[in-house]
Structures are given as C-alpha cells and as structure tokens.
Design a protein around this motif. Structure first.
Motif, PDB file in Angstrom:
ATOM      1  N   GLY A 171       0.923  -1.080   0.073  1.00  0.00           N
ATOM      2  CA  GLY A 171       0.180  -0.155   0.137  1.00  0.00           C
ATOM      3  C   GLY A 171       0.739   1.373  -0.092  1.00  0.00           C
ATOM      4  N   GLY A 204      -0.787  -3.619   3.938  1.00  0.00           N
ATOM      5  CA  GLY A 204      -1.918  -2.347   3.999  1.00  0.00           C
ATOM      6  C   GLY A 204      -0.782  -0.936   3.802  1.00  0.00           C
ATOM      7  N   ASP A 205      -1.716   0.112   4.021  1.00  0.00           N
ATOM      8  CA  ASP A 205      -1.213   1.402   4.163  1.00  0.00           C
ATOM      9  C   ASP A 205      -0.580   1.669   5.465  1.00  0.00           C
ATOM     10  OD1 ASP A 205      -2.198   1.822   1.487  1.00  0.00           O
ATOM     11  OD2 ASP A 205      -3.964   2.984   2.330  1.00  0.00           O
ATOM     12  N   ALA A 265      -3.258  -2.511   7.595  1.00  0.00           N
ATOM     13  CA  ALA A 265      -2.774  -1.104   7.553  1.00  0.00           C
ATOM     14  C   ALA A 265      -2.393  -0.657   8.996  1.00  0.00           C
ATOM     15  CB  ALA A 265      -3.880  -0.347   6.905  1.00  0.00           C
ATOM     16  N   ASN A 266      -1.595   0.208   8.904  1.00  0.00           N
ATOM     17  CA  ASN A 266      -1.436   1.228  10.264  1.00  0.00           C
ATOM     18  C   ASN A 266      -0.946   0.211  11.588  1.00  0.00           C
ATOM     19  OD1 ASN A 266      -2.647   3.681   9.112  1.00  0.00           O
ATOM     20  ND2 ASN A 266      -4.737   2.294   9.324  1.00  0.00           N
TER      21      ASN A 266
END
Length: 211
Positions: free
Chosen positions: A132, A150-151, A167-168
């Motif tokens: 991401g 993920g981002d 993500a995160n």
C-alpha cells in the motif's frame, strides 16, 4: 495456451524460449542501469523509468537492482528502493505511493511446487504481491508470493513476510507478525523516544497523510 499467457494468468507455466526472450530485454536494461555511474542520477532515473512501470514522479532506485521483467512492477510516486533490491516479478507487484525499501529487500512472486515430481516437471508460478501507500520496509526483509501489505505499515528489518499485514501497524519477525498499531502518539518521535526539534516538527506538522 502459450506459457506467457499462462504465466500472466497466474497459472503454472514453463520458462520456454519466449519467456526467456522477454527476460533478455530486461537483463540488458539492468546491466546498463547497474553499471551506470552511481552519481549520475539523471541517467539512473531515465533507465529506472524504462525498467519499472507506473508514475515516475520522484522515483529513485539505487543500483544494483534486480528483477525478472520490470513491466510487472507498478510503482507510485515517491518510490525509493535502496541498494541491492531484488523483485522477482513473475506475478504482478503493485506498490503504492511514498514507499521506502531499505537495502537488501527482496520481493518474491515466483515459486515452485512443493512435491519433487511436480517441481521436476518444469512448472513454476507467479502470485501477485501488493504493497500500500506510505509503507517502510526495513533492511533484509523478504516478502513472499501472494502477500498484501496495507497502508502506513512499517516492517522491521530482517522480517520474512509470509501472510497479509493490515494497515497502520508495525510488524516484524520470522514469520512476520503485528507488533503494535501506529497511532498519533508516534508522530512526534523520529527514533524511539527521541522527539523532533522545533524546526523539524514544523515540517512534520505540515504533512497531510490521506486515509
């Protein structure tokens, strides 16, 4: 069905002459790229744009760099790959914006069957990998076929990523696993418990990260 079509469809394929002919084009470009004066950023940038696909705004790849085809690698703006990056792009490798790869990162979409009889048949495969936006991959990380990251993720140095990472988060280990979530409390630190000074903090505060 020819082997290039099989490969690009994610089916088992055999590396025949037609497949190797595609690799020959990329290997010639890589030889030119990897033997270019490393201080000639303009030429390196031009050649990188011929090797990988996608947005070329603020894209930087440090030699040496290795891949199979290049045209299966899609990168977003702000992409940076440090020394000795290897991407086996039999399957599609999609990389978002502002992604940083530390030295010796390896991304593998390629693989071979587990059973020796199947392996000796000559068939291999490529399963896509997706990374991401705003991701930092630490040094000596290996990413295996089929993984989605993920981002806003940080992958710790030396990790072997065999499963999807949400993500995160900060994730690390072999196999790689989630260590903790990244929160707004992390923003004021540049390294462990070291806080940004007022001058640098003003610039950090001005940065907007899309959700």
């Amino acid at each position: 069905m020819d082997n290039i079509t099989r490969r690009d469809a994610g089916l088992p394929y055999i590396s025949d002459d037609a497949v190797f002919d595609q690799q020959k084009v990329t290997r010639r470009l890589l030889r030119e790229f990897n033997t270019t004066d490393p201080s000639d950023f303009e030429t390196l940038g031009r050649l990188a744009g011929k090797i990988v696909s996608g947005a070329q705004e603020n894209v930087s790849i440090m030699p040496p760099f290795y891949c199979d085809y290049g045209f299966h690698i899609q990168v977003g703006k702000g992409f940076f790959a440090n020394y000795n990056c290897t991407i086996l792009d039999v399957g599609k490798v999609t990389i978002g914006e502002n992604v940083l790869l530390a030295p010796n990162v390896s991304i593998y979409t390629a693989g071979h069957p587990v059973h020796p009889a199947a392996r000796q048949s000559g068939y291999e495969y490529g399963i896509p990998v997706t990374i991401g936006n705003n991701v930092w991959i630490g040094g000596n990380v290996v990413i295996t076929p089929g993984v989605h990251i993920g981002d806003n993720v940080v992958i710790g140095a030396g990790s072997v990523v065999t499963k999807d990472i949400p993500a995160n988060v900060v994730a690390a280990g072999n196999p790689c696993r989630v260590i903790r979530r990244i929160t707004d409390a992390d923003k004021k630190y540049y390294y462990k418990d070291r806080e940004f000074d007022p001058e640098s903090w003003a610039k950090v505060e001005a940065v907007e990260i899309g959700e």
